[in-house]
Scaffold this active site. Structure first.
Site, PDB file in Angstrom:
ATOM      1  N   GLU A 113       1.082  -1.310  -0.096  1.00 39.62           N
ATOM      2  CA  GLU A 113      -0.068   0.201  -0.311  1.00 39.62           C
ATOM      3  C   GLU A 113       1.105   1.229   0.104  1.00 39.62           C
ATOM      4  O   GLU A 113       1.788   1.351   0.588  1.00 39.62           O
ATOM      5  CB  GLU A 113      -0.716   0.074   1.179  1.00 39.62           C
ATOM      6  CG  GLU A 113      -1.769   1.133   1.142  1.00 39.62           C
ATOM      7  CD  GLU A 113      -2.820   0.995   2.301  1.00 39.62           C
ATOM      8  OE1 GLU A 113      -3.733   2.149   2.277  1.00 39.62           O
ATOM      9  OE2 GLU A 113      -2.859   0.169   3.241  1.00 39.62           O
ATOM     10  N   ASN A 141     -12.550  -3.031   0.071  1.00 42.72           N
ATOM     11  CA  ASN A 141     -11.240  -3.701   0.792  1.00 42.72           C
ATOM     12  C   ASN A 141     -12.085  -3.076   1.944  1.00 42.72           C
ATOM     13  O   ASN A 141     -11.796  -1.547   2.947  1.00 42.72           O
ATOM     14  CB  ASN A 141      -9.951  -2.006   0.898  1.00 42.72           C
ATOM     15  CG  ASN A 141      -8.947  -2.293   1.779  1.00 42.72           C
ATOM     16  OD1 ASN A 141      -8.393  -3.408   1.836  1.00 42.72           O
ATOM     17  ND2 ASN A 141      -8.628  -1.345   2.433  1.00 42.72           N
ATOM     18  N   GLU A 142     -11.308  -4.132   3.502  1.00 37.44           N
ATOM     19  CA  GLU A 142     -11.872  -3.738   4.643  1.00 37.44           C
ATOM     20  C   GLU A 142     -13.614  -2.502   4.815  1.00 37.44           C
ATOM     21  O   GLU A 142     -13.292  -2.068   5.521  1.00 37.44           O
ATOM     22  CB  GLU A 142     -10.852  -3.080   5.344  1.00 37.44           C
ATOM     23  CG  GLU A 142     -10.979  -2.722   6.456  1.00 37.44           C
ATOM     24  CD  GLU A 142      -9.347  -2.559   7.542  1.00 37.44           C
ATOM     25  OE1 GLU A 142      -8.314  -3.390   7.547  1.00 37.44           O
ATOM     26  OE2 GLU A 142      -9.838  -1.390   7.532  1.00 37.44           O
ATOM     27  N   CYS A 200      -6.571   1.130   2.086  1.00 41.57           N
ATOM     28  CA  CYS A 200      -7.219   2.116   2.061  1.00 41.57           C
ATOM     29  C   CYS A 200      -7.087   3.468   1.395  1.00 41.57           C
ATOM     30  O   CYS A 200      -8.487   3.874   0.814  1.00 41.57           O
ATOM     31  CB  CYS A 200      -7.135   2.535   3.957  1.00 41.57           C
ATOM     32  SG  CYS A 200      -7.723   1.365   5.230  1.00 41.57           S
TER      33      CYS A 200
END
Length: 661
Positions: free
Chosen positions: A49, A378-379, A247
């Site tokens: 990331e 994502n998440e 994120c």
């Protein structure tokens, strides 16, 4: 009870180890002829990331910060010096009506400017790491109607000494943008250099995409990646590379989400956006953190191919970060997001005759990348995620039934949010569920049996983000010490032992710059010149390099070895090398003597080898001054027939490789 055993039990939050267990003979029995599950080639991978200056200022080797003047403050990173000062000599122009992806450029008006009168200096990303005898390649887009203008380009060390320089002269005049290049070699090594352009002449020159790259990039690719950082990944032999996050896939809001189509094609046509880690943490603000996308989806795919890893891209599912704005795209407006997913698969795998396959070929890779996995969201969590995922799943499987979809189980490994998603995703029969765990070390020890009771079916688990937190999650006091790494090693034995359930695993975050981090702990720390593998890195690398391909049982008193007498173990067959691989983790402060008995193999080579990671200090950390403080040590061990009497040192991770004849 031995005080050291009690100490480690309390420190890691374990129940006290009973004397009755400790005093029983420690006989580890390996049933080498009873395969339990296949270990997927993707078992251990890496998660990238763009956090902690991971891309710009990190693996993307560009040395110029804000090279295209697109930061919110257009001259951030630049300093203009004039002698004498002339108002309006240097201005930032905007051509948004003509080139919206990269609208700004700098205009320099010269009125018979002589040497030393006008200089632009760039500070780089926390300075520039410059190496002696390495060639540095300068380039810029320019346009000018004037003749006789010249640029003296230089690298300057922290004391003002010139490390290297050359003169570049525009080759042509006119209204069209052209590219100017030059190169020079540094005469010294400097971790905090700056770059300067001294401009002389008479007339006006426009400049954009001012760039400086070292020549020693990964595979010597022009405009490529920082070689030492990529080598750290290659050395792990990862099974997959997950990208681009994290994120940043979601964005603070949907306008700031990651859009892969804007990250491919000519560099100057890639649209910069702010990085969400620019402002996410009040305790670690990073106002100069942006994404130029010089490192885009094509480069990610290429990197995965370079290091022998399967690509695992993650796409936005129509939801922004739920910790920030929690914006969602209405269901009736989700189609462009779904089309992005379908087009990405075509970009990766499509024939050169297809629209997106041709774009890949035009970038220099006519062969397909053979994409197998795609993450959707994502998440993300909640019913709003489930209903959007269902639409993605239907569309992707209808056109590309062999693509395996990775789906989010949210932010935590338990609780109502997790239960809702876990149940829904299993009912949907998604291919892979992505679970995340940022927890204290004791959690990792207590959860070594987490997957023992998971269903053995077609729904697999991706341990997508994990890292033991020495203090607490999102704490600036978290450290990559031996306690965190040791607890992760114990947990990994449980993942590998349950390879029938767990198909993939990756630590996160991957990289952190010592002068520009937002989150800790991290697997690999870097400064402008060096890369450092933490104790956690050494554990991840050890497991990746010695994973075998078939799990076989290893038992202590007829039970799975997952905490009894402070021991954790797994075993596998490496059929390619015809070796039995045993991993044994001792989280106690005492050495543990065990007798390993191998059953089901006719003959074993008595000459085996061991690879050991060990420290008596749970707070031990690898540092730039002592980067191999905790690192693998290999030596020979001797079997007696089909038995090995073995001493697992205190606080140790042990790999024993036995050749099967």
């Amino acid at each position: 009870m031995n005080r050291k055993v009690f100490f480690i039990a309390v420190m890691f939050g374990l129940a006290a180890v009973s004397n009755s267990v400790a005093q029983q003979p420690r006989v580890l029995t390996v049933h080498a002829n009873k395969p339990v599950a296949t270990i997927e080639p993707t078992m251990y991978g890496v998660f990238f990331e763009d956090i902690n200056l991971g891309a710009d200022g990190g693996i993307y080797a560009e040395l110029i910060k804000n090279r295209s003047f697109e930061f919110s403050k257009p001259l951030m990173g630049w300093k203009v010096a004039q002698k004498p000062f002339t108002e309006g000599a240097v201005t930032v122009q905007n051509r948004q009506d003509k080139q919206s992806a990269n609208p700004r450029f700098v205009r320099i008006k010269l009125a018979n400017v002589q040497a030393g009168q006008l200089t632009l200096t760039n500070e780089g990303f926390r300075g520039m790491g410059i190496k002696k005898d390495v060639r540095y390649n300068f380039s810029t887009l320019y346009r000018t109607a004037a003749t006789g203008i010249s640029l003296k380009i230089s690298l300057i060390d922290a004391k003002g000494n010139v490390l290297g320089s050359t003169v570049a002269v525009p080759a042509a005049t006119g209204n069209d943008w052209k590219k100017m290049t030059a190169s020079f070699t540094s005469n010294a090594t400097e971790p905090k250099a700056q770059f300067s352009i001294e401009i002389v002449g008479n007339g006006t020159i426009d400049m954009d995409m001012i760039s400086l790259f070292p020549s020693d990039t990964w595979k010597q690719r022009p405009g490529g990646m920082r070689a030492d950082m990529i080598q750290m990944l290659a050395d792990m032999k990862p099974g997959f590379l997950r990208f681009p996050g994290g994120c940043i896939v979601e964005g603070f809001d949907l306008d700031q989400r990651y859009q892969w189509k804007k990250t491919i094609g000519p560099i100057e046509e890639r649209e910069l956006i702010i990085n969400r880690w620019n402002f996410e943490f009040a305790h670690r603000p990073t106002p100069d953190y942006f994404q130029t996308f010089g490192l885009g989806f094509f480069e990610y795919f290429q990197l995965a191919e370079d290091i022998g890893a399967t690509a695992l891209p993650i796409l936005n599912c129509g939801m922004a970060c739920q910790f920030n704005t929690a914006e969602v795209v209405p269901m009736d407006q989700l189609e462009p997001y779904i089309q992005d997913a379908l087009d990405l698969i075509e970009f990766a795998n499509g024939d050169v005759q297809t629209t997106w396959g041709k774009k890949r070929a035009d970038m220099g890779h006519p062969a397909p990348f053979n994409l197998q996995f795609l993450g959707v969201g994502n998440e993300n969590w909640g019913p709003q995620y489930v209903e959007r995922l269902a639409v993605f799943q239907q569309a992707i499987k209808a056109k590309y039934p062999n693509i395996k979809i990775v789906a989010s189980s949210g932010t935590d490994p338990d609780g109502e949010r997790f239960d809702l998603l876990n149940n829904a995703l299993r009912q949907m029969k998604v291919d892979i569920i992505d679970e995340h765990y940022y927890r204290r070390p004791e959690w990792f020890l207590q959860n070594a049996r987490r997957y023992d009771t998971y269903p053995r079916n077609n729904v697999k688990i991706f341990a997508g983000e994990y890292a033991a937190q020495s203090d607490k999650t999102v704490s600036v006091d978290n450290r990559n010490n031996w306690m965190t790494a040791l607890s992760e090693a114990a947990f990994l034995t449980g993942l590998e032992r349950n390879a029938g359930v767990v198909a993939m695993a990756s630590y996160a975050p991957l990289f952190a710059h010592v002068d520009g981090w937002q989150w800790t702990p991290d697997l690999i720390w870097v400064d402008n010149l060096r890369s450092l593998g933490t104790t956690d890195y050494q554990v991840q690398k050890l497991f990746s390099l010695h994973k075998g391909n078939t799990v076989v049982p290893v038992l202590l008193n007829n039970e799975t070895v997952a905490g009894q007498d402070s021991l954790y173990a797994t075993a596998s067959i490496d059929s390619a090398n015809k070796e039995l691989v045993i991993k044994l983790v001792n989280v106690s402060g005492d050495a543990k003597v065990v007798s390993m008995a191998v059953e089901g193999i006719k003959k074993l080579n008595p000459n085996a080898r061991q690879i050991v990671l060990q420290s008596n200090d749970l707070k031990a950390m690898n540092t730039f001054e002592n980067p191999l403080l905790v690192s693998p040590k290999e030596s020979a061990v001797k079997l007696k027939g089909k038995k090995l009497d073995y001493e697992a040192l205190p606080y140790s991770v042990n790999v024993i490789r036995i050749s099967m004849q």
